[in-house]
Each structure stands twice: as C-alpha cells, then as structure tokens.
Enzyme design. Structure first.
Site, PDB file in Angstrom:
ATOM      1  CG  ASP A  63      42.210  43.492  45.753  1.00  0.00           C
ATOM      2  OD1 ASP A  63      43.274  44.009  46.140  1.00  0.00           O
ATOM      3  OD2 ASP A  63      41.925  43.314  44.555  1.00  0.00           O
ATOM      4  CE1 TYR A  88      43.128  35.214  43.147  1.00  0.00           C
ATOM      5  CE2 TYR A  88      44.423  34.659  41.206  1.00  0.00           C
ATOM      6  CZ  TYR A  88      44.334  35.189  42.481  1.00  0.00           C
ATOM      7  OH  TYR A  88      45.463  35.689  43.087  1.00  0.00           O
ATOM      8  CG  ASP A 127      37.259  46.568  43.919  1.00  0.00           C
ATOM      9  OD1 ASP A 127      36.536  47.465  44.386  1.00  0.00           O
ATOM     10  OD2 ASP A 127      38.468  46.465  44.209  1.00  0.00           O
ATOM     11  NE  ARG A 180      41.863  44.987  41.673  1.00  0.00           N
ATOM     12  CZ  ARG A 180      42.611  46.013  42.097  1.00  0.00           C
ATOM     13  NH1 ARG A 180      42.082  47.215  42.196  1.00  0.00           N
ATOM     14  NH2 ARG A 180      43.873  45.836  42.410  1.00  0.00           N
TER      15      ARG A 180
END
Length: 198
Positions: free
Chosen positions: A39, A67, A81, A172
């Site tokens: 993203d 991550y 986000d 997310r």
C-alpha cells in the site's frame, strides 16, 4: 542488466506501480513487474523482476512475507490505515489480554476479512471501486495462515508486532482483528515488509 531481480526498499507515499514507473524511466527497461503490492503508506521490501525474470514473479509471490507493524487502538477508518476517513471511535481497552493468549489465538487464525478498500475482484469489479461508490458488496473472508507472530509492545493505546503470514494476508485486517481481541477498534498506522520467503 536487462534480466534479473531488484530488491527495492519502497518509501511511503508512493504506490508499488509508481516504483515500476520510476525504474522504467531510470533503466530504460520496459518489461518489469513487482511481486506483491505494498500500500502507498507502507514501506519495505518490494522485489522487482526484470526482463525474462518476470515469468518467475508468481513463484516469489507464493512465499510467506514478514511484516513489522504498529496499530493504534480506539478508532476505525474506512481503509484500515491512516490514509482513510475515521468512521468510528470507541473507548480504549480497560484491561489488556494476556500476550501469550493473544499470540496463540493469532497463530490459530484460519481466515480474515478482506478490506473494502482492496484490489480483490467482486463480480468482475475491484472492491475499492464499490467502496468509492458507497456500496457494500458481500466480500467473503480469505483463508490465511499466520506462521509466526510476536509482540514487541502492547498498551491501552496500541500494539507493535511482527508477523510472518501467507500470501494474500491483509495486515490491515489482522490489526483490526487484534484490536477486536483486545475489546476495541484499531487502525494500522505503520507497516513495513522486512522479508519475502528466505
């Protein structure tokens, strides 16, 4: 070099395709592609295939990804986000769960929601296109595997964690699941991919 791989540390504020566009201009190579979208707000490892190596992209995409994540508690945005609009707020959790229980529950996850703002196709149309039109199509959950999960810090205001997840896992959504587990809402505020496969 017309064939090969480039390991890019993507900065925030640009899309994965923006990286491709810039690299084409720098290298003069037209045939290239990345191996997993980050993203615009996210940073970190973006593997770019050049020339004949683009045919190998599908094999790299299939690998698990690691991550480093920060999420804040107490609110929810339409995108999940910091780029989205706040759609709901709630109280911060009064009591936090046992971290070992949280870790075990995360490792037991078998599916997670697909965000409304995602590129997943629903009846031939991207989910984010429906979202921009204010429509809410029925989006099924996606099967996931959380291979590894560790918590760096957990407080009433948020969490910092590291995870290794299967292809197609939306971080997310994982952050929102964690927030719900803690009895509140959550937003992924920082997302950095630090590894793909080995």
């Amino acid at each position: 070099m017309s064939n090969g791989f480039l390991l890019i540390d993507k900065p925030d504020g640009i899309s994965s395709f923006d990286v491709i566009r810039k690299l084409r201009k720098i290298t003069g190579i037209r045939k290239m592609g990345h191996t997993g979208t980050l993203d615009p707000f996210a940073t970190g490892l973006l593997i770019v295939c050049l020339g004949k190596y683009t045919r190998l992209a599908q094999f790299i995409e299939a690998h698990s990804k690691v991550y480093q994540v920060s999420a804040s508690f107490g609110s929810k945005t339409d995108t999940g986000d910091p780029t989205g609009q706040v759609t709901e707020t709630t109280e911060l959790p009064e009591a936090l769960p046992n971290i070992s229980d949280l870790i075990n529950s995360a490792l037991s996850l078998q599916s997670l929601a697909i965000p409304a703002y995602s590129a997943v196709k629903i009846n031939g149309k991207r989910a984010y296109q429906y979202a921009r039109e204010g429509k809410e199509p029925d989006i099924p959950d996606r099967e996931v595997t959380i291979h590894e999960f560790s918590v760096d810090s957990l407080s009433q205001t948020g969490i910092d964690y590291i995870c290794r997840v299967s292809k197609g896992t939306y971080i997310r959504s994982l952050s929102q699941w964690i927030a719900a587990y803690c009895g509140t809402l959550g937003v992924t505020t920082s997302l950095r991919r630090i590894a793909i496969g080995g």
